[in-house]
Design a protein around this motif. Sequence first.
Motif, PDB file in Angstrom:
ATOM      1  N   SER A 245      42.757 -19.583  37.309  1.00  0.00           N
ATOM      2  CA  SER A 245      42.601 -20.855  36.599  1.00  0.00           C
ATOM      3  C   SER A 245      41.758 -21.829  37.419  1.00  0.00           C
ATOM      4  CB  SER A 245      43.973 -21.476  36.313  1.00  0.00           C
ATOM      5  OG  SER A 245      44.665 -21.747  37.511  1.00  0.00           O
ATOM      6  N   LYS A 246      41.119 -22.763  36.743  1.00  0.00           N
ATOM      7  CA  LYS A 246      40.215 -23.704  37.399  1.00  0.00           C
ATOM      8  C   LYS A 246      41.004 -24.833  38.072  1.00  0.00           C
ATOM      9  CE  LYS A 246      36.416 -22.662  34.259  1.00  0.00           C
ATOM     10  NZ  LYS A 246      35.537 -23.156  33.191  1.00  0.00           N
ATOM     11  N   LYS A 247      40.742 -25.021  39.361  1.00  0.00           N
ATOM     12  CA  LYS A 247      41.426 -26.042  40.137  1.00  0.00           C
ATOM     13  C   LYS A 247      40.424 -26.695  41.084  1.00  0.00           C
ATOM     14  CE  LYS A 247      45.678 -23.248  40.479  1.00  0.00           C
ATOM     15  NZ  LYS A 247      46.342 -23.751  39.296  1.00  0.00           N
ATOM     16  N   ALA A 248      40.825 -27.838  41.622  1.00  0.00           N
ATOM     17  CA  ALA A 248      40.078 -28.475  42.701  1.00  0.00           C
ATOM     18  C   ALA A 248      41.021 -28.648  43.881  1.00  0.00           C
ATOM     19  CB  ALA A 248      39.537 -29.827  42.258  1.00  0.00           C
ATOM     20  N   VAL A 249      40.538 -28.327  45.060  1.00  0.00           N
ATOM     21  CA  VAL A 249      41.326 -28.506  46.279  1.00  0.00           C
ATOM     22  C   VAL A 249      40.689 -29.655  47.074  1.00  0.00           C
ATOM     23  CG1 VAL A 249      42.031 -27.488  48.472  1.00  0.00           C
ATOM     24  CG2 VAL A 249      42.100 -26.116  46.387  1.00  0.00           C
ATOM     25  N   GLU A 304      43.348 -27.934  36.330  1.00  0.00           N
ATOM     26  CA  GLU A 304      42.510 -28.073  35.133  1.00  0.00           C
ATOM     27  C   GLU A 304      41.295 -28.961  35.364  1.00  0.00           C
ATOM     28  OE1 GLU A 304      44.961 -29.306  31.907  1.00  0.00           O
ATOM     29  OE2 GLU A 304      46.361 -27.638  32.133  1.00  0.00           O
ATOM     30  N   ILE A 305      40.598 -28.718  36.460  1.00  0.00           N
ATOM     31  CA  ILE A 305      39.341 -29.429  36.740  1.00  0.00           C
ATOM     32  C   ILE A 305      38.184 -28.494  36.427  1.00  0.00           C
ATOM     33  CG2 ILE A 305      37.851 -30.156  38.653  1.00  0.00           C
ATOM     34  CD1 ILE A 305      39.602 -32.369  37.877  1.00  0.00           C
ATOM     35  N   THR A 306      37.215 -28.977  35.677  1.00  0.00           N
ATOM     36  CA  THR A 306      36.097 -28.117  35.302  1.00  0.00           C
ATOM     37  C   THR A 306      34.756 -28.640  35.807  1.00  0.00           C
ATOM     38  OG1 THR A 306      35.950 -29.290  33.182  1.00  0.00           O
ATOM     39  CG2 THR A 306      37.247 -27.261  33.244  1.00  0.00           C
ATOM     40  N   GLU A 307      34.620 -29.946  35.953  1.00  0.00           N
ATOM     41  CA  GLU A 307      33.327 -30.522  36.312  1.00  0.00           C
ATOM     42  C   GLU A 307      33.416 -31.339  37.598  1.00  0.00           C
ATOM     43  OE1 GLU A 307      30.671 -29.758  34.721  1.00  0.00           O
ATOM     44  OE2 GLU A 307      31.688 -28.719  33.073  1.00  0.00           O
ATOM     45  N   ASN A 308      32.308 -31.389  38.328  1.00  0.00           N
ATOM     46  CA  ASN A 308      32.251 -32.167  39.562  1.00  0.00           C
ATOM     47  C   ASN A 308      32.473 -33.657  39.321  1.00  0.00           C
ATOM     48  OD1 ASN A 308      30.868 -29.585  40.137  1.00  0.00           O
ATOM     49  ND2 ASN A 308      30.579 -30.505  42.164  1.00  0.00           N
ATOM     50  N   ASN A 309      31.951 -34.167  38.200  1.00  0.00           N
ATOM     51  CA  ASN A 309      32.102 -35.605  37.964  1.00  0.00           C
ATOM     52  C   ASN A 309      33.572 -35.999  37.779  1.00  0.00           C
ATOM     53  OD1 ASN A 309      32.352 -34.356  35.491  1.00  0.00           O
ATOM     54  ND2 ASN A 309      31.231 -35.927  34.352  1.00  0.00           N
ATOM     55  N   SER A 310      34.380 -35.090  37.249  1.00  0.00           N
ATOM     56  CA  SER A 310      35.816 -35.380  37.084  1.00  0.00           C
ATOM     57  C   SER A 310      36.494 -35.521  38.440  1.00  0.00           C
ATOM     58  CB  SER A 310      36.490 -34.263  36.291  1.00  0.00           C
ATOM     59  OG  SER A 310      35.919 -34.128  35.015  1.00  0.00           O
ATOM     60  N   ILE A 311      36.184 -34.635  39.360  1.00  0.00           N
ATOM     61  CA  ILE A 311      36.789 -34.711  40.688  1.00  0.00           C
ATOM     62  C   ILE A 311      36.274 -35.929  41.447  1.00  0.00           C
ATOM     63  CG2 ILE A 311      35.102 -33.222  41.841  1.00  0.00           C
ATOM     64  CD1 ILE A 311      38.873 -33.334  42.556  1.00  0.00           C
ATOM     65  N   ASP A 312      35.027 -36.309  41.210  1.00  0.00           N
ATOM     66  CA  ASP A 312      34.478 -37.515  41.850  1.00  0.00           C
ATOM     67  C   ASP A 312      35.252 -38.756  41.427  1.00  0.00           C
ATOM     68  OD1 ASP A 312      32.561 -36.128  43.235  1.00  0.00           O
ATOM     69  OD2 ASP A 312      30.997 -36.380  41.707  1.00  0.00           O
ATOM     70  N   ILE A 313      35.617 -38.820  40.163  1.00  0.00           N
ATOM     71  CA  ILE A 313      36.393 -39.966  39.654  1.00  0.00           C
ATOM     72  C   ILE A 313      37.756 -40.026  40.343  1.00  0.00           C
ATOM     73  CG2 ILE A 313      37.567 -40.907  37.623  1.00  0.00           C
ATOM     74  CD1 ILE A 313      35.216 -39.723  35.954  1.00  0.00           C
ATOM     75  N   ILE A 314      38.403 -38.861  40.470  1.00  0.00           N
ATOM     76  CA  ILE A 314      39.722 -38.800  41.114  1.00  0.00           C
ATOM     77  C   ILE A 314      39.627 -39.232  42.575  1.00  0.00           C
ATOM     78  CG2 ILE A 314      41.572 -37.247  41.861  1.00  0.00           C
ATOM     79  CD1 ILE A 314      40.966 -35.603  39.298  1.00  0.00           C
ATOM     80  N   ILE A 315      38.600 -38.753  43.278  1.00  0.00           N
ATOM     81  CA  ILE A 315      38.430 -39.095  44.691  1.00  0.00           C
ATOM     82  C   ILE A 315      38.203 -40.590  44.871  1.00  0.00           C
ATOM     83  CG2 ILE A 315      36.824 -38.874  46.639  1.00  0.00           C
ATOM     84  CD1 ILE A 315      36.608 -35.881  45.918  1.00  0.00           C
ATOM     85  N   GLN A 316      37.387 -41.176  44.004  1.00  0.00           N
ATOM     86  CA  GLN A 316      37.146 -42.620  44.102  1.00  0.00           C
ATOM     87  C   GLN A 316      38.437 -43.412  43.843  1.00  0.00           C
ATOM     88  OE1 GLN A 316      34.444 -44.055  45.360  1.00  0.00           O
ATOM     89  NE2 GLN A 316      33.757 -41.941  45.657  1.00  0.00           N
ATOM     90  N   ARG A 317      39.228 -42.904  42.908  1.00  0.00           N
ATOM     91  CA  ARG A 317      40.514 -43.568  42.614  1.00  0.00           C
ATOM     92  C   ARG A 317      41.445 -43.502  43.827  1.00  0.00           C
ATOM     93  NH1 ARG A 317      41.593 -41.311  37.843  1.00  0.00           N
ATOM     94  NH2 ARG A 317      43.025 -39.712  38.584  1.00  0.00           N
ATOM     95  N   ILE A 318      41.495 -42.330  44.482  1.00  0.00           N
ATOM     96  CA  ILE A 318      42.346 -42.166  45.667  1.00  0.00           C
ATOM     97  C   ILE A 318      41.862 -43.088  46.786  1.00  0.00           C
ATOM     98  CG2 ILE A 318      42.994 -40.561  47.511  1.00  0.00           C
ATOM     99  CD1 ILE A 318      42.962 -38.323  45.395  1.00  0.00           C
ATOM    100  N   CYS A 342      36.732 -28.779  47.102  1.00  0.00           N
ATOM    101  CA  CYS A 342      36.149 -27.485  46.726  1.00  0.00           C
ATOM    102  C   CYS A 342      36.732 -27.064  45.380  1.00  0.00           C
ATOM    103  CB  CYS A 342      36.473 -26.446  47.797  1.00  0.00           C
ATOM    104  SG  CYS A 342      35.820 -24.798  47.436  1.00  0.00           S
ATOM    105  N   LEU A 343      35.867 -26.566  44.496  1.00  0.00           N
ATOM    106  CA  LEU A 343      36.308 -26.127  43.177  1.00  0.00           C
ATOM    107  C   LEU A 343      36.605 -24.626  43.185  1.00  0.00           C
ATOM    108  CD1 LEU A 343      33.755 -28.020  40.885  1.00  0.00           C
ATOM    109  CD2 LEU A 343      36.091 -28.702  41.468  1.00  0.00           C
ATOM    110  N   VAL A 344      37.722 -24.266  42.550  1.00  0.00           N
ATOM    111  CA  VAL A 344      38.123 -22.853  42.413  1.00  0.00           C
ATOM    112  C   VAL A 344      38.061 -22.482  40.931  1.00  0.00           C
ATOM    113  CG1 VAL A 344      39.998 -21.209  42.791  1.00  0.00           C
ATOM    114  CG2 VAL A 344      39.687 -23.090  44.401  1.00  0.00           C
ATOM    115  N   PRO A 345      37.427 -21.374  40.563  1.00  0.00           N
ATOM    116  CA  PRO A 345      36.772 -20.353  41.397  1.00  0.00           C
ATOM    117  C   PRO A 345      35.261 -20.582  41.569  1.00  0.00           C
ATOM    118  CG  PRO A 345      37.005 -19.529  39.183  1.00  0.00           C
ATOM    119  CD  PRO A 345      37.558 -20.927  39.162  1.00  0.00           C
TER     120      PRO A 345
END
Length: 368
Positions: A245-249, A304-318, A342-345
């Motif tokens: 499954s798609k994840k971000a670490v 359930e992360i699929t795109e880089n921009n989604s993880i960027d939003i989360i990181i900025q929020r953190i 890092c995005l898996v897989p």
Amino acid sequence: MVYIIISVVLLLILFYVFYGGIKTAIYVRRIANEKDKPSAFTPPSPKKVIRERFKSSLFETAITCLENKVEKDCALEAIIEKLPLFLKADSWSFLITPSDDVWRFLFWSKDLDFLPLEELALEIQINGEHIKEVIDTKKVLFIKDTKKNSLWNQKHSLSKSWLGIPIMVKNEIIGVLNVDWFQQVKVSPFEKELINYFLEDVDRVIKTVFSLNELFLSSDLDILTQAYNRKALEKYISQHKSDSSKKAVIFLDYDNFKKINDNFGHTVGDQALKVLTKRIQNSIKSDDLIFRYGGDEFVIIINEITENNSIDIIIQRIKSTVKTPITFNDILIISSISIGYCLVPKEAPDIEKAIEIADKKMYLEKEI
């Protein structure tokens, strides 16, 4: 005439003491169970009175902590420090000693606040034969003269006499209470008795009032921050080796966090770490996971992360929530974090490899 007056006064004192003893015995009989009732005119044993008062003070402290919604680790500290205070110790500390993880001090007396406690815990884990003796025997160990005792390897310690007390839940040691004196002392037979009673009562308070046995023994939670611990992360990795499954670490590290400990003490540092971890937990989804990797390093697994921009939003929020200043006892703390992800897989085949890549990215950001 003077002798008569003295005799009368002595008689009155004896009568008062005897009458008080009878009254005390009557009240004790009312409270005690039928099978435990003393004979009618036997005054209560001083040892029993002291023990019962000590036990009741533990429960009073526990109940007060619950009523005021004090966090569990702070409540446990309030209970455990009762014994060093009773023994008139010069300092004390509680060392968590997991068999499969790094040892660390959970709490300690104020005079130890500016010591490098993380380094000391690691040193003790390697060379602390006195602590290992307590763990192996599950018994109290008293060292009257630390300089002459072969188990004592702490070269720069101020302790002249030391007492190690195993704190156990369900017959499993969760840590060792260190009681230190800066001059040689004796521990009386009654004090040794009281220590054993204390261990029974602490075990009972923990199980009855706080149910902390799950926290210390069967839980995968980090005691300080309530995030998942390194052991839980290793378990998660082993259980998700074939997970596609798609994840971000995310791998994050607090910038210059050591300076907070150096400038304000470890107590303030610990409180800040708890607040910041809670903020991060509130900035991710409930099904995302945060693990304390070690010290001030954390791993977050975002589902359930699929795109880089989604993880960027989360990181900025953190990052934004971490930057908000913390006020603790009139001390203003401003912190920041370095993050790698890092995005898996997509970028790594599994969680373990993703942690390695995210860690390297984090250090690159920290250098920048």
